[in-house]
Design an enzyme around this catalytic site. Structure first.
Site, short mmCIF file in Angstrom:
data_model
loop_
_atom_site.label_atom_id
_atom_site.label_comp_id
_atom_site.label_asym_id
_atom_site.label_seq_id
_atom_site.Cartn_x
_atom_site.Cartn_y
_atom_site.Cartn_z
N CYS A 1 86.54 19.06 54.96
CA CYS A 1 85.53 18.04 55.27
C CYS A 1 84.16 18.69 55.38
O CYS A 1 84.02 19.90 55.25
CB CYS A 1 85.88 17.31 56.57
N CYS B 1 83.77 21.54 57.89
CA CYS B 1 84.19 22.85 57.39
C CYS B 1 83.06 23.49 56.58
O CYS B 1 82.79 24.69 56.71
CB CYS B 1 85.45 22.71 56.54
N ASP C 1 58.84 27.18 23.04
CA ASP C 1 58.63 28.54 22.56
C ASP C 1 58.86 28.51 21.04
O ASP C 1 59.52 27.60 20.53
CB ASP C 1 59.61 29.49 23.26
N ASP D 1 63.93 30.49 25.21
CA ASP D 1 65.15 31.31 25.13
C ASP D 1 64.92 32.74 25.60
O ASP D 1 65.86 33.41 25.98
CB ASP D 1 65.66 31.36 23.69
#
Length: 814
Positions: A99, A102, A504, A690
């Protein structure tokens, strides 16, 4: 003091000797020294409130745990990703994480552990993401700390995922089966009672059928409806309201009122209604669970792709070894139809490789010697040999699983907004219920309870609570199936509303290449220069590095040490004891002069004595780049290029693609400044990149999109990752993101309209509880089914409708 059940885990306490744990100043009886140590440690950390917030007892704690095996290099390499010398990450499955209490305990306890940098907890999936400094704390120490809290950690493997899902599905099906059987039996009793009202029925028989209705409804309420009662208890303990509170109140009140009616001989009993109510609610939750599992199917399938064994070349030939025994530089053989065990480079010959489960592309791709291959890909034309570069937690495959898992442990903005709306709605529903009961008590006390129950049941906070998660879950699952991985759920909202796309150039809109005929050699031989350059670029995923290593496939293999990437400039390192630089001319020559004619579109290789070689870079637009730009511009989205390359090459690509705005020779700082200027002008900016030099601007964009074969830094800064090599999948991603916002708005509008229409009618007393149960459940199912429409392939021009999402749509979700 000797309680019968352990204060920590709930197990029976032994009669003697009594074991006491001191928690928050009070002596508590526990079953064993392990639970005593766990309870007192939790209290020592100042987290004693956990025992007030939790909905279930913790697992029994055992002092005899030993996780030292996780510190062995081979096992550690399989599960731990070394992001830097001072940062590592690991994902573990934990038992006993049941839950939000926790999750609260784990987050606070682990954040207080020396060396822990970050903690992410997904209570629903029972996964914990730990970022830590390996110089300060060993992995075994972190796992021991989790175990001391009462949460046994396990490695994140496909077997553990399957086991977890099977337990959840089995538990849900058992509760659903009990509710279904109970509802059918309760309806049979109800039909007999309803018929008796018109045709007459003996009072003894009527009482018999009423008690039978009580008997068949009791397992439905006490067993099948347990999740709602536990959820409501958890909400009250944490002092917040959600859908479980009115649901649990409705079930409890209907059941209690019916039982009182049976005992005192009242006219109205609702055992059939409460059973039907629980059945429909469980059906809705079951559909939501299935949708959630489908959303994770793709990522979990990825975790199954990496094989357990590999054939490694040794002195005696190829020998089968465990994948975690591989080292960078090993040569492995992969047969036809087999999965590649680690990231590496193709060594001996060209072949076709199936990357469909990684990229969403059904057509096998061709790979030539020197090109990178990804763990989990299937070899079509084998056998082949590859040189291992990355293994275990450092592979692209593991990175994808890790990023999506980490994203699942975070709450997106849309979900937080929906939770707040649901909480406010529940509070209003409870207020209307009380007012309805008071009003009918004044006018007709006999109708007060049925009317109040009808209001409580017919109102549907479930629809509000499911409106956003159902749409988000479906969109993420559909995109993953099509090679677009969502790392940050907030990125979908920004992608749908973006009005400016910034690209880019190199590796994103274009594919670089080198020609041996254009290489200028100042000192040494061509093969020496290629070997040194390939060694400096070893392990890099930048398109220029890949093209360079591909051209150097026939050159002598060399290795580099002390490699260092300089963002936007190049790379430097030692090869054979000599320090080399490779990159832009001003970086490689470090202020020295070149005797060659300056070519700004070339990579220069140099040592301390000066220039060695110059590699002229050629490039051409990606085959799908023009289609992507045309598609975006057709939607009214402006596009521009930000590149570190020279103006001549940037202008050439921009002109070919029809992009008017472009900025050349841009450093990372220049790119970031341009992005900030666009955002200050009111634009919602999507950045696509990238390379390593794209990481800062990716991190600063409204939505960051990284190419799947880009650098790890770009991936870490991105919210969306294109696993496919086709960048035109961005059009499909934006369509689905826009459709998600449309369906989400429809879900919220439906939930609001439904409740505004039916709550007043129920308050008047015109809606019996059984019909209210059907209406509430049907409302939730409508939301789920509407969300499942996301991603269905459009058949005509209407396919662009979902793309017509602008800032007002975004504001409507706030």
């Amino acid at each position: 003091m000797n309680a019968t059940a352990c204060f920590h885990c709930g197990e029976p306490n032994p009669a003697a000797p009594v074991v006491l744990a001191r928690v928050q100043g009070r002596e508590r009886a526990v079953c064993c020294p392990g639970c005593k140590a766990a309870a007192e440690w939790i209290d020592t950390l100042g987290l004693g409130d956990y025992y007030r917030l939790r909905s279930e007892p913790a697992l029994r704690s055992d002092l005899d745990f030993d996780y030292s095996a996780w510190d062995r290099p081979a096992l550690r390499r399989l599960h731990v990703r070394e992001a830097a010398a001072d940062r590592a990450e690991v994902i573990v499955l934990v038992d006993g994480l049941r839950c939000s209490a926790c999750a609260w305990l784990i987050e606070r306890a682990m954040r207080g552990t020396p060396g822990v940098l970050d903690v992410g907890v997904n209570a629903l999936a029972r996964r914990v993401v730990l970022g830590f400094d390996p110089r300060q704390v060993a992995l075994s120490g972190l796992l021991t700390a989790l175990a001391r809290l009462g949460y046994a950690p396990h490695p994140l493997t496909a077997e553990m995922i399957d086991s977890q899902r099977q337990r959840e599905s089995r538990d849900a099906m058992k509760r659903l089966a009990v509710a279904g059987l109970g509802t059918m039996q309760a309806m049979m009793m109800a039909v007999a009672l309803y018929a008796g009202v018109f045709d007459g029925i003996d009072p003894a028989v009527r009482e018999f059928f009423r008690w039978l209705g009580f008997l068949v409804a009791t397992p439905v309420v006490l067993y099948s409806a347990q999740p709602f009662f536990r959820g409501a208890l958890r909400e009250w303990r944490s002092r917040r309201l959600s859908m479980d509170t009115p649901v649990a109140l409705a079930i409890g009140l209907i059941y209690a009122a019916s039982l009182v009616g049976v005992i005192v001989g009242g006219h109205e009993i609702y055992f059939d209604s409460v059973s039907m109510f629980v059945l429909f609610l469980l059906l809705g939750r079951h559909l939501a669970m299935r949708a959630r599992h489908r959303a994770g199917d793709v990522v979990d399938a990825l975790s199954r792709l990496q094989p357990a064994l590999a054939e490694r070349r040794e002195a005696a030939g190829f020998v089968s070894v465990a994948v975690h025994e591989l080292e960078a530089g090993d040569i492995v053989r992969v047969a036809s139809g087999a999965a590649i065990p680690a990231d590496g480079e193709l060594r001996d010959r060209s072949c076709r490789i199936d990357e469909s489960l990684l990229s969403g592309e059904s057509t096998p791709v061709r790979r030539d010697p020197g090109q990178s291959v990804i763990a989990g890909s299937l070899v079509i034309d084998g056998p082949i040999e590859i040189v291992v570069r990355r293994i275990g937690a450092d592979t692209v495959l593991a990175g994808i699983v890790r990023m999506v898992t980490q994203a699942a442990s975070e709450r997106p903005r849309l979900a937080r907004v929906a939770d707040a709306r649901a909480a406010r709605f529940v509070l209003r529903v409870l207020g209307v219920t009380v007012l309805t009961a008071l009003a009918w008590t004044w006018f007709d006390p006999a109708r007060a309870l049925p009317a109040a129950l009808a209001v409580l049941v017919v109102s549907c906070p479930c629809a509000f609570a499911l409106a956003v998660p159902a749409a988000l879950t479906r969109a993420v699952a559909v995109l993953a199936e099509r090679g677009v991985l969502v790392v940050d759920a907030d990125a979908l909202e920004a992608l749908a509303t973006a009005d400016r796309f910034v690209f880019d150039k190199t590796g994103t809109l274009t594919e670089p290449s080198f020609d041996r005929e254009d290489i200028e050699i100042r000192r040494g031989t061509l093969d020496d220069a290629l070997g040194i350059a390939a060694a400096l670029e070893q392990g890099s995923t930048h398109p220029l590095a890949l093209a360079l290593r591909r051209m150097a496939a026939s050159a002598p293999v060399r290795s580099a040490e002390r490699l260092r990437q300089i963002a936007g400039a190049g790379v430097e390192g030692d090869v054979g004891g000599i320090h080399y630089r490779l990159g832009r001319e001003e970086f490689a020559l470090a202020g020295g002069a070149s005797e060659f004619v300056t070519q700004s579109d070339a990579l220069v290789l140099a040592d301390e004595s000066g220039e060695i070689a110059r590699f002229v870079v050629g490039e051409q637009p990606r085959a799908d780049a023009a289609g992507l730009i045309r598609g975006l511009m057709a939607q009214g989205i402006a596009c521009e290029i930000l590149s570190g390359d020279c103006r001549t090459r940037v202008d050439a690509v921009a002109d070919r693609l029809g992009i008017g705005d472009r900025l050349a020779k841009a450093s990372p700082a220049d790119k970031l400044a341009r992005l900030e200027a666009l955002r200050e002008a009111g634009h919602v900016v999507a950045m696509v990149g990238d390379g390593i030099n794209d990481a800062p601007v990716l991190a600063g964009a409204d939505v960051a999109i990284a190419i799947g074969n880009g650098s790890a830094m770009a991936h870490a800064a991105s919210g969306i990752l294109l696993a496919s090599s086709r960048i035109d999948t961005l059009l499909e991603a934006r369509r689905i993101a826009g459709e998600m916002l449309v369906r989400l708005k429809q879900n919220l509008a439906w939930a609001l309209a439904y409740n505004l229409a039916v709550v007043p009618v129920a308050a008047i007393g015109w809606v019996p509880p059984w019909l209210a149960a059907i209406g509430m459940s049907a409302s939730s199912i409508v939301v789920i089914l509407n969300s499942l429409r996301i991603g269905r392939r459009p058949s005509g021009p209407a396919s662009t409708a979902a793309l017509a999402v602008d800032k007002p749509a975004r504001e409507a979700t706030a």
